[in-house]
Design an enzyme around this catalytic site. Structure first.
Site, PDB file in Angstrom:
ATOM      1  N   THR A  34       5.723  14.702  32.193  1.00  0.00           N
ATOM      2  CA  THR A  34       7.015  14.004  32.580  1.00  0.00           C
ATOM      3  C   THR A  34       7.004  12.730  32.479  1.00  0.00           C
ATOM      4  O   THR A  34       5.887  11.995  32.127  1.00  0.00           O
ATOM      5  CB  THR A  34       7.334  14.330  34.268  1.00  0.00           C
ATOM      6  OG1 THR A  34       6.481  13.713  34.930  1.00  0.00           O
ATOM      7  CG2 THR A  34       7.279  15.963  34.371  1.00  0.00           C
ATOM      8  N   GLY A  35       8.126  11.955  32.170  1.00  0.00           N
ATOM      9  CA  GLY A  35       8.382  10.559  31.799  1.00  0.00           C
ATOM     10  C   GLY A  35       7.623  10.182  30.504  1.00  0.00           C
ATOM     11  O   GLY A  35       6.961   9.300  30.363  1.00  0.00           O
ATOM     12  N   ALA A  36       8.036  11.179  29.660  1.00  0.00           N
ATOM     13  CA  ALA A  36       7.374  11.214  28.315  1.00  0.00           C
ATOM     14  C   ALA A  36       8.233  10.277  27.320  1.00  0.00           C
ATOM     15  O   ALA A  36       7.701  10.130  26.315  1.00  0.00           O
ATOM     16  CB  ALA A  36       6.977  12.570  27.704  1.00  0.00           C
ATOM     17  N   SER A  37       9.181   9.605  27.829  1.00  0.00           N
ATOM     18  CA  SER A  37      10.298   8.912  26.682  1.00  0.00           C
ATOM     19  C   SER A  37       9.631   7.384  26.790  1.00  0.00           C
ATOM     20  O   SER A  37      10.384   6.674  25.921  1.00  0.00           O
ATOM     21  CB  SER A  37      11.389   8.950  27.252  1.00  0.00           C
ATOM     22  OG  SER A  37      11.727   8.345  28.767  1.00  0.00           O
ATOM     23  N   SER A  38       8.786   6.928  27.564  1.00  0.00           N
ATOM     24  CA  SER A  38       8.361   5.637  27.519  1.00  0.00           C
ATOM     25  C   SER A  38       6.908   5.411  28.086  1.00  0.00           C
ATOM     26  O   SER A  38       6.552   6.407  28.828  1.00  0.00           O
ATOM     27  CB  SER A  38       9.567   4.484  27.950  1.00  0.00           C
ATOM     28  OG  SER A  38       9.509   4.778  29.603  1.00  0.00           O
ATOM     29  N   SER A  78      -0.680   5.253  42.291  1.00  0.00           N
ATOM     30  CA  SER A  78      -0.570   3.903  42.249  1.00  0.00           C
ATOM     31  C   SER A  78      -1.990   3.279  42.879  1.00  0.00           C
ATOM     32  O   SER A  78      -2.016   3.744  44.097  1.00  0.00           O
ATOM     33  CB  SER A  78       0.468   3.173  42.390  1.00  0.00           C
ATOM     34  OG  SER A  78       0.366   1.682  42.806  1.00  0.00           O
ATOM     35  N   TYR A 137       8.042   2.292  47.504  1.00  0.00           N
ATOM     36  CA  TYR A 137       7.109   3.025  46.269  1.00  0.00           C
ATOM     37  C   TYR A 137       5.829   3.251  46.813  1.00  0.00           C
ATOM     38  O   TYR A 137       5.444   4.633  46.535  1.00  0.00           O
ATOM     39  CB  TYR A 137       6.957   1.753  45.375  1.00  0.00           C
ATOM     40  CG  TYR A 137       6.327   2.167  44.055  1.00  0.00           C
ATOM     41  CD1 TYR A 137       6.604   3.103  43.258  1.00  0.00           C
ATOM     42  CD2 TYR A 137       4.833   1.717  43.966  1.00  0.00           C
ATOM     43  CE1 TYR A 137       5.811   3.526  42.030  1.00  0.00           C
ATOM     44  CE2 TYR A 137       4.304   1.929  42.854  1.00  0.00           C
ATOM     45  CZ  TYR A 137       4.906   2.612  41.975  1.00  0.00           C
ATOM     46  OH  TYR A 137       3.832   3.024  40.728  1.00  0.00           O
TER      47      TYR A 137
HETATM   48  N1  LIG Z   1       3.444   0.260  35.090  1.00  0.00           N
HETATM   49  C1  LIG Z   1       2.651   0.039  36.126  1.00  0.00           C
HETATM   50  O1  LIG Z   1       2.155  -1.093  36.596  1.00  0.00           O
HETATM   51  C2  LIG Z   1       2.346   1.248  37.080  1.00  0.00           C
HETATM   52  C3  LIG Z   1       1.320   1.153  37.939  1.00  0.00           C
HETATM   53  C4  LIG Z   1       0.901   2.184  38.687  1.00  0.00           C
HETATM   54  C5  LIG Z   1       1.459   3.534  38.385  1.00  0.00           C
HETATM   55  N2  LIG Z   1       2.510   3.548  37.436  1.00  0.00           N
HETATM   56  C6  LIG Z   1       3.239   4.714  37.427  1.00  0.00           C
HETATM   57  O2  LIG Z   1       3.222   5.325  36.303  1.00  0.00           O
HETATM   58  C7  LIG Z   1       4.305   6.202  35.730  1.00  0.00           C
HETATM   59  C8  LIG Z   1       4.781   5.789  34.536  1.00  0.00           C
HETATM   60  O3  LIG Z   1       5.439   4.461  34.442  1.00  0.00           O
HETATM   61  P1  LIG Z   1       5.407   3.653  33.507  1.00  0.00           P
HETATM   62  O4  LIG Z   1       5.114   2.195  33.895  1.00  0.00           O
HETATM   63  O5  LIG Z   1       5.253   4.067  32.196  1.00  0.00           O
HETATM   64  O6  LIG Z   1       7.090   3.235  33.221  1.00  0.00           O
HETATM   65  P2  LIG Z   1       8.393   3.377  32.418  1.00  0.00           P
HETATM   66  O7  LIG Z   1       7.869   3.068  31.103  1.00  0.00           O
HETATM   67  O8  LIG Z   1       9.426   3.098  33.334  1.00  0.00           O
HETATM   68  O9  LIG Z   1       8.182   5.217  32.450  1.00  0.00           O
HETATM   69  C9  LIG Z   1       8.881   6.023  33.339  1.00  0.00           C
HETATM   70  C10 LIG Z   1       9.380   7.304  32.802  1.00  0.00           C
HETATM   71  O10 LIG Z   1       9.834   8.085  34.051  1.00  0.00           O
HETATM   72  C11 LIG Z   1      11.030   8.646  33.597  1.00  0.00           C
HETATM   73  N3  LIG Z   1      11.950   9.039  34.599  1.00  0.00           N
HETATM   74  C12 LIG Z   1      12.401   8.093  35.463  1.00  0.00           C
HETATM   75  N4  LIG Z   1      13.307   8.593  36.537  1.00  0.00           N
HETATM   76  C13 LIG Z   1      13.293  10.158  35.937  1.00  0.00           C
HETATM   77  C14 LIG Z   1      14.262  11.058  36.144  1.00  0.00           C
HETATM   78  N5  LIG Z   1      15.121  10.914  37.252  1.00  0.00           N
HETATM   79  N6  LIG Z   1      13.928  12.224  35.530  1.00  0.00           N
HETATM   80  C15 LIG Z   1      13.282  12.192  34.445  1.00  0.00           C
HETATM   81  N7  LIG Z   1      12.406  11.495  34.056  1.00  0.00           N
HETATM   82  C16 LIG Z   1      12.597  10.224  34.834  1.00  0.00           C
HETATM   83  C17 LIG Z   1      11.388   7.839  32.349  1.00  0.00           C
HETATM   84  O11 LIG Z   1      12.315   8.425  31.394  1.00  0.00           O
HETATM   85  P3  LIG Z   1      14.094   8.370  31.396  1.00  0.00           P
HETATM   86  O12 LIG Z   1      14.398   7.185  31.758  1.00  0.00           O
HETATM   87  O13 LIG Z   1      14.194   8.736  29.877  1.00  0.00           O
HETATM   88  O14 LIG Z   1      14.287   9.569  32.336  1.00  0.00           O
HETATM   89  C18 LIG Z   1      10.220   7.216  31.851  1.00  0.00           C
HETATM   90  O15 LIG Z   1      10.030   8.120  30.667  1.00  0.00           O
HETATM   91  C19 LIG Z   1       5.215   6.106  37.060  1.00  0.00           C
HETATM   92  O16 LIG Z   1       5.034   7.372  37.802  1.00  0.00           O
HETATM   93  C20 LIG Z   1       4.652   4.800  37.682  1.00  0.00           C
HETATM   94  O17 LIG Z   1       4.902   4.817  39.082  1.00  0.00           O
HETATM   95  C21 LIG Z   1       2.935   2.556  36.651  1.00  0.00           C
END
Ligand SMILES: NC(=O)c1ccc[n+]([C@@H]2O[C@H](COP(=O)([O-])OP(=O)(O)OC[C@H]3O[C@@H](n4cnc5c(N)ncnc54)[C@H](OP(=O)(O)O)[C@@H]3O)[C@@H](O)[C@H]2O)c1
Length: 282
Positions: free
Chosen positions: A15-19, A147, A160
């Site tokens: 999941t969340g594979a679009s970015s 996290s 969060y």
């Molecule tokens: N970046 C950090 O510093 C960090 C640190 C610790 C943990 N994380 C965790 O890592 C994971 C990925 O985050 P990222 O940093 O890669 O951020 P990101 O690039 O913003 O990716 C978030 C992903 O979640 C999807 N998403 C969000 N809301 C959604 C919904 N309602 N339904 C389906 N998909 C949804 C988005 O796709 P769409 O917008 O296309 O739906 C996107 O693919 C998250 O769980 C985040 O909490 C990140």
């Protein structure tokens, strides 16, 4: 299928594979031979990721879904189950972060509800819907993306952090209850990672962030070795200190974060002023 399997032939739902981390992990796993099922809301971005994977000779399928909508989760899982014989790995990675102090949150209980909806309830529902197939197979692996904030308790992230703490607790219960049925569970408690999620926060430009490819490597590593938990050494250390001496550690962390935010704000203002002065001279 043996536990320490590699990716070839595995069907992996991400999941969340679009970015961000999800996209990078999907690409790395597809390169290692996995059949990846990509879930997120933005169909065009999922299509782009799928095309890039296929262009490299990989195998990918897209399932656009809004995971905050229960019907959408159910339809997405039903489609995955109908189209794939096995579901070997589920990576619950979709998420959102909110950075807001509790003082600024008094009229915003919905911040707490919406972080729970995507970071916790969506992951739980995805797991519950795909679990019967894993149990039927006698093997399955759930990787929950969490996290380091759960271990380090940074201020301004209460909504969060609480939602990810709920996810961590669910991960532990799932592992304890179903490990003997071949279900393994991994919690990946990431530090800051450079993605779209952290980009809007100006002060993050002045703190170290993990590279997205390295973060995706944690997911690939988890698929191979099924650890229960992975985070950074400082986060582990703080977690242990908080468990042993909660009052003292939280008080010291409060002081530390205050000093750190003040320093970062100062550095940021100085740099902005420097840029403005340079602009006026040109
Ligand atoms: N970046 C950090 O510093 C960090 C640190 C610790 C943990 N994380 C965790 O890592 C994971 C990925 O985050 P990222 O940093 O890669 O951020 P990101 O690039 O913003 O990716 C978030 C992903 O979640 C999807 N998403 C969000 N809301 C959604 C919904 N309602 N339904 C389906 N998909 C949804 C988005 O796709 P769409 O917008 O296309 O739906 C996107 O693919 C998250 O769980 C985040 O909490 C990140």
């Amino acid at each position: 299928m043996p536990k320490n399997n590699h990716s070839p032939g595995l069907t992996i739902v991400i999941t969340g594979a679009s970015s961000g981390i999800g996209e990078a992990a999907a690409k790395q796993l597809a390169r290692a031979g996995a059949n990846v099922c990509l879930v997120a809301r933005r169909r065009d971005e999922l299509e782009r990721v799928r095309e890039e994977i296929v262009a490299e000779g990989g195998n990918a399928h897209i399932y656009p879904a809004d995971l905050t909508d229960n019907d959408s989760v159910d339809a997405c899982c039903a489609a995955i189950l109908a189209e794939h014989e096995r579901v070997d790995v589920l990576v619950n990675n979709a998420g959102r972060s909110i950075r807001r102090s509790l003082r600024e949150s008094v009229d915003r209980p919905h911040d707490f509800e919406r972080t729970m909806q995507i970071n916790y309830f969506a992951a739980v529902r995805m797991t519950l819907r795909l679990l019967p197939r894993m149990l039927q197979q006698g093997q399955g692996h759930v990787i929950n993306v969490s996290s380091a904030a759960v271990l380090t308790n940074p201020p301004r992230f209460a909504a969060y952090t609480a939602s990810k703490a709920a996810l961590d607790s669910f991960s532990r219960s799932l592992r304890i209850e179903l490990n003997h049925k071949g279900i393994t569970v991994t919690s990946l408690n990431y530090p800051l990672v450079k993605t779209a999620m952290t980009a809007p926060t100006e002060i993050y430009k002045y703190v170290p962030q993990m590279d997205v490819a390295k973060a995706a490597g944690w997911i690939v590593g988890a698929v191979k070795s099924h650890p229960a938990f992975r985070s950074t050494v400082p986060a582990h250390a703080l977690h242990v200190a908080t468990a042993a001496l909660p009052g003292t550690t939280l008080m010291m962390m409060g002081q530390f974060y205050k000093g750190m935010v003040a320093t970062l704000n100062y550095v940021q203002k100085r740099r902005e002023r420097g840029r403005q002065d340079q602009g006026q001279q040109e």
